[in-house]
Every structure is written in C-alpha cells, then in structure tokens.
Write an enzyme that holds these catalytic residues in place. Structure first.
Site, PDB file in Angstrom:
ATOM      1  CB  ILE A 197       0.877   0.260  -9.731  1.00 15.97           C
ATOM      2  CG1 ILE A 197       1.176  -0.865 -10.733  1.00 15.97           C
ATOM      3  CG2 ILE A 197       2.057   1.209  -9.591  1.00 15.97           C
ATOM      4  CD1 ILE A 197       1.389  -0.376 -12.166  1.00 15.97           C
ATOM      5  CD  GLU A 205       0.749 -10.145 -12.204  1.00 19.19           C
ATOM      6  OE1 GLU A 205       0.416 -11.041 -11.407  1.00 19.19           O
ATOM      7  OE2 GLU A 205       1.031 -10.355 -13.391  1.00 19.19           O
ATOM      8  CG  HIS A 208       7.607  -4.785 -14.016  1.00 19.56           C
ATOM      9  ND1 HIS A 208       6.725  -4.886 -15.076  1.00 19.56           N
ATOM     10  CD2 HIS A 208       8.278  -5.962 -13.978  1.00 19.56           C
ATOM     11  CE1 HIS A 208       6.866  -6.076 -15.645  1.00 19.56           C
ATOM     12  NE2 HIS A 208       7.802  -6.749 -14.995  1.00 19.56           N
ATOM     13  CD  GLU A 245       8.259  -5.853 -18.835  1.00 25.69           C
ATOM     14  OE1 GLU A 245       7.021  -5.894 -18.831  1.00 25.69           O
ATOM     15  OE2 GLU A 245       8.988  -6.831 -18.611  1.00 25.69           O
ATOM     16  CB  VAL A 285      11.521  -9.079  -4.818  1.00 29.97           C
ATOM     17  CG1 VAL A 285      10.433  -9.523  -3.870  1.00 29.97           C
ATOM     18  CG2 VAL A 285      11.105  -9.331  -6.259  1.00 29.97           C
ATOM     19  CG  HIS A 342      12.644  -6.897 -14.166  1.00 29.25           C
ATOM     20  ND1 HIS A 342      12.850  -6.917 -15.526  1.00 29.25           N
ATOM     21  CD2 HIS A 342      11.373  -7.330 -13.974  1.00 29.25           C
ATOM     22  CE1 HIS A 342      11.744  -7.349 -16.132  1.00 29.25           C
ATOM     23  NE2 HIS A 342      10.843  -7.615 -15.205  1.00 29.25           N
TER      24      HIS A 342
END
Length: 262
Positions: free
Chosen positions: A89, A93, A149, A180, A208, A212
């Site tokens: 998304i 980062e 994530h 999260e 990847v 998690h």
C-alpha cells in the site's frame, strides 16, 4: 538511450530475514523487473533498518538502505532512476522511501516512482483476480482468510475496501483482515461465524511470508490466527506463501514499473 543517459531500476522492499521466502518473492520480483528491462542495471534497497542489520550480522551480507542505493547509483554514473517499490500500500514505508530517494534529486536528471501494489481501482481488481486464481480450488463451504499487515496510516482503509470488493465481485468466502489495524481478528471471527464454513484456509496478504506469516498467522502460540480459529472450532489450514509468489502479483508490479517508463 543517448551516450550521456544511463538509466537504472531501484527495487525497494521492506525486506525479510527469512531467506527461504526472499528467494521466491523479492528475488523473483526483481528478476521479472530485470527481464522486462534487460538493458538497465537493477539495484536493491530495503526500508527496514532492523532487518538489514539482522541479515548483515547473521549472513555478513549488506543490503543498501534507499539513501545508500542512491549514493551507489550516483557513484556509478546513473543519470535517471526508476524506483519501483514492492510495498502493498501507499503507506508510511512508501512515503519515507520517496523522501529518502528525493533527497538525492540534485544529483540525477530524473527520479520517478512506480506505484505500490494497491494504488488504483484496476490494481485492486487485478489483485483480487490473482488471489482468486491462486485459490481456485476453494469450495463454497471453505473460507480463505488473508492476513494483511495493517498500519496507522490513512492508507489502511484499503484493507476494508478490498475485503468488501472481494464480496462484491462474487468471492463471498474470501476475507481480509490485518495484524496491526482494522479489520481485526475480532471482526473476522464474527464474519466467519456468520458464514459457517467447514474449513478455514489462512494465507498472508504480504509480499513475503516472514515472521507475521510464520508466527502471528500459522504459529502455535495461543494468540496466533491459526490457534484462535482452531479454538473457535474450525478445521484450519495455513498456507505460508507470500504474495510475491503469485505470478499475477509480480506481473502487476512490473506493469507499474513499465508505466513509469512510458
């Protein structure tokens, strides 16, 4: 390309310390990018300094940060940089990656950025198609639960929107939650209880299949998604396979890079 122009690709990933999943996800994506642009040198950068440090200490391999990669390309005489993130998304980062790359703008003729995986409405539909193809063997009474994530960034809303779009496109048995943020595991348990499936298949909705996927999703810890669905009485099958392994996902990232070079 003129004599004075030297273009290069910078593939930017969050990174992973799991070499098994890196080989079939990040490495495979970069190989596809290189195949699409055989004349351009390809550089790698990761955005997680913690993972870079871990890999360096364990394997004695140094992976560049974005700034280090820009510095290297400058030293190598690159004039134009095509940056392609493998981020899912347009989140934190991705914002920081752009900031770092653009801090070198005075040293290059141009720095352009390909889009992360989920950017346009068309991207969403293509990602849904890639996931549906990967799990085409799923029966109507089985559900696929994807683990994203999640982030505090406003871009997190894409996860709930995508979950809705799966249903809207006829995939009522595909659910998307996050580790999260929202949709939460609590929301997923409620939705799946209403669906009454015979089986729950878990898969990571991340490039990847690292920590998690292996621990938070498929681990034996009582808090893992695997354990929570088991405790709720379902038969559970974890599929530890990152999105980077799906041909349709890699193809879409290469298309994002090609769109920047037109």
């Amino acid at each position: 390309m003129s004599e004075n122009t030297k273009k290069a690709i910078l593939a930017v990933s969050f990174g992973t310390s799991h070499n098994d999943t890196r080989a079939v996800t990040i490495d495979a994506i970069e190989q596809d990018m290189q195949n699409a642009f055989p004349d351009y040198p390809l550089y790698r950068a990761w955005t997680s300094k913690m993972i870079i440090k871990k890999v360096n200490k364990r394997d004695n391999v140094h992976i560049h940060t974005v700034k280090e990669a820009m510095e290297q390309m400058r030293a190598d005489g690159i004039t134009d940089v095509l940056v392609q993130p493998t981020h899912v998304i347009n989140g934190i980062e991705n914002d920081l990656m752009k900031e770092d790359a653009l801090s070198y703008r005075e040293y290059f003729h141009s720095i352009s950025f390909g889009d992360p995986l989920l950017t346009s409405e068309q991207d969403n539909l293509e990602v849904i198609q890639a996931v549906a193809e990967e799990f085409s063997h799923l029966t109507r009474d089985e559900v696929l639960v994807l683990m994203g994530h999640g982030t505090t960034h406003y871009a997190n809303s894409i996860y709930a929107a995508l979950d809705y779009t799966f249903k809207d496109k006829g995939y009522e048995n595909i659910f998307l939650g996050t580790v999260e943020a929202y949709p939460t595991m609590e929301s997923l348990l409620k939705m799946i209880k209403n669906y009454k499936p015979s089986k729950v298949v878990l898969a990571p909705f991340m490039i990847v299949a690292g920590d998690h996927a292996k621990n938070d999703m498929a681990g034996d810890d009582p808090d893992s998604w695997y354990s929570q669905f088991k405790a709720a009485g379902y038969e559970v099958e974890p599929v530890v396979k990152g999105l980077g392994e799906y041909p349709g996902i890699r193809k879409l990232l290469v298309e994002h890079l090609q769109a920047r070079e037109k």
